[in-house]
Design an enzyme around this catalytic site. Structure first.
Site, short mmCIF file in Angstrom:
data_model
loop_
_atom_site.label_atom_id
_atom_site.label_comp_id
_atom_site.label_asym_id
_atom_site.label_seq_id
_atom_site.Cartn_x
_atom_site.Cartn_y
_atom_site.Cartn_z
N GLU A 1 45.14 35.23 31.41
CA GLU A 1 46.09 35.10 32.51
C GLU A 1 45.95 33.74 33.19
O GLU A 1 44.86 33.36 33.61
CB GLU A 1 45.82 36.20 33.54
CG GLU A 1 45.96 37.61 33.00
CD GLU A 1 45.46 38.64 33.98
OE1 GLU A 1 45.37 38.32 35.19
OE2 GLU A 1 45.14 39.77 33.56
N PHE B 1 38.72 38.70 35.98
CA PHE B 1 37.68 39.44 36.70
C PHE B 1 37.13 40.50 35.78
O PHE B 1 37.90 41.31 35.22
CB PHE B 1 38.23 40.08 37.98
CG PHE B 1 38.60 39.10 39.06
CD1 PHE B 1 37.63 38.64 39.96
CD2 PHE B 1 39.89 38.61 39.16
CE1 PHE B 1 37.96 37.73 40.94
CE2 PHE B 1 40.22 37.70 40.15
CZ PHE B 1 39.25 37.25 41.04
N ASP C 1 35.79 43.13 36.46
CA ASP C 1 36.05 44.46 37.00
C ASP C 1 37.17 45.18 36.24
O ASP C 1 37.20 46.41 36.18
CB ASP C 1 36.45 44.36 38.47
CG ASP C 1 35.49 43.49 39.27
OD1 ASP C 1 34.76 44.03 40.10
OD2 ASP C 1 35.47 42.26 39.04
N PHE C 2 38.10 44.40 35.66
CA PHE C 2 39.25 45.01 35.00
C PHE C 2 39.01 45.30 33.52
O PHE C 2 39.95 45.58 32.78
CB PHE C 2 40.48 44.11 35.18
CG PHE C 2 40.80 43.85 36.63
CD1 PHE C 2 40.72 44.87 37.56
CD2 PHE C 2 41.15 42.59 37.06
CE1 PHE C 2 40.99 44.64 38.90
CE2 PHE C 2 41.42 42.35 38.40
CZ PHE C 2 41.34 43.38 39.33
N GLU D 1 45.38 43.21 30.82
CA GLU D 1 44.11 43.04 30.11
C GLU D 1 44.13 43.73 28.75
O GLU D 1 43.55 43.23 27.78
CB GLU D 1 42.96 43.60 30.96
CG GLU D 1 42.59 42.72 32.15
CD GLU D 1 43.55 42.84 33.32
OE1 GLU D 1 43.48 41.98 34.23
OE2 GLU D 1 44.37 43.78 33.31
N HIS E 1 36.61 43.36 42.83
CA HIS E 1 36.55 42.01 42.28
C HIS E 1 35.14 41.42 42.38
O HIS E 1 34.98 40.20 42.36
CB HIS E 1 37.52 41.08 43.01
CG HIS E 1 38.97 41.43 42.84
ND1 HIS E 1 39.55 42.46 43.51
CD2 HIS E 1 39.92 40.88 42.05
CE1 HIS E 1 40.84 42.54 43.15
NE2 HIS E 1 41.08 41.60 42.27
#
Length: 336
Positions: A29, A93, A95-96, A70, A139
């Site tokens: 991204e 991130f 986290d994703f 993602e 995040h």
């Protein structure tokens, strides 16, 4: 040797490997323009500035801005790797990673095994992780423990500019999938970087400090905290053997065991929550394989088992710190 920041090392290493091998590509991204720009002179190379200038040199066929998906990023990387490319996929991130867990857990990690070793999946997934920026629970997480438990992938955590170059080069050239964890707070760290071709084999830990009283094992951002704690403890005559494991899978068990055989005491510093963590795994491994050498129960310095707080004061209290590491060292030294 050149002096470079870690974010500069990442760009330089990817550029060198793309020049060396036309099959290396990168997708993610905003890795071209960032902030909605379309590339060209406005391009900033993503929000972390870890792909700056690559689009201008290699074009849109090899530096690919993707939708905010993602699962699409990692699914595309998996397909490209099976087709003979060497994709580098960036998750803005870490986290994703849950959004694309099926692509990693059930596909990328298992291709070689399920096809009897006749296929390969040389994909590098760069995951930007870590707390300390007041970015709130979604995040700021350290998800490497969860990924380390996954058979079929290699998990890498550089902490210095030199190690970043050596480990990232190794990752891009590896024929197996590699999860490459980059801590947000380390991007600005500056240091010497070896010139020319440079790789570091996976599964080889680095001794950061030498000492005979306590073994401190750390990873990622925690290595610097362990160094500071060891330097302060040295003023009181306490020698700490600080080990940067570099990769959590494969894990350099022998380096840890050799150190514990010398010191008899173990403290593990880990940014991920304590349950089923890398710290818990290392403590269990040492208790199983070096029990007779231990003079005290191993100690873990980790956050509590809770989401990362948003408030600055709470996040500071949540994270490991040199004083907390020093307290753990003194705890294991209290056993005689």
């Amino acid at each position: 040797m050149a002096q470079m920041m870690i974010r500069e090392v990442i760009v330089d290493t990817i550029r060198s490997e793309m020049r060396r091998d036309p099959d290396v590509m990168m997708l993610g991204e905003d890795i071209v323009g960032g902030m909605g720009t379309a590339g060209g002179p406005e391009a900033i190379g993503g929000i972390w500035s870890t792909s700056t200038g690559l689009w201008e040199e290699f074009g849109s066929n090899r530096i690919i801005d993707t939708p905010i998906s993602e699962s699409a990023i990692i699914g595309s990387a998996a397909g490209a790797a099976l087709a003979g490319k060497r994709p580098i996929a960036e998750l803005m991130f870490a986290d994703f990673v849950g959004v694309c867990m099926d692509q990693i857990w059930n596909q990328i990690a298992k291709f070689r095994y399920m096809f009897g070793g006749k296929s390969r999946c040389p994909v590098v997934i760069r995951l930007i992780y870590g707390a300390g920026f007041n970015a709130a629970p979604q995040h700021s997480q350290a998800v490497y423990s969860m990924m380390t438990s996954m058979p079929g992938v290699k998990v890498v955590m550089p902490t210095t500019p030199a190690d970043t170059k050596g480990l990232l080069t190794q990752a891009i050239r590896d024929d197996d999938p590699v999860l490459f964890f980059e801590h947000k707070a380390l991007y600005g760290v500056k240091g010497e970087v070896p010139d020319g071709d440079y790789t570091i084999p996976f599964g080889h830990a680095r001794q950061v400090r030498a000492g005979e009283h306590v073994t401190i094992v750390a990873m990622g951002m925690m290595v610097g905290l362990a160094e500071r704690a060891a330097d302060l403890l040295a003023k009181d005559g306490i020698g700490c053997d600080v080990i940067d494991i570099r990769t959590t899978s494969p894990l350099d068990e022998e380096a840890i065991l050799d150190s514990v055989e010398l010191t008899g005491r173990l403290v593990v510093v880990d940014e991920s929550p304590p349950r089923c963590s890398v710290a818990a795994d290392i403590c269990a491994m040492v208790a199983r394989r070096a029990f007779a050498a231990l003079k005290a129960p191993p100690e873990m310095v980790t956050p509590p088992h809770t989401p990362v707080p948003f408030a600055r004061e709470l996040e500071s209290a949540y994270l490991p710190s040199p004083p907390k590491i020093m307290d753990a060292v003194r705890t294991v030294l209290a056993y005689r």
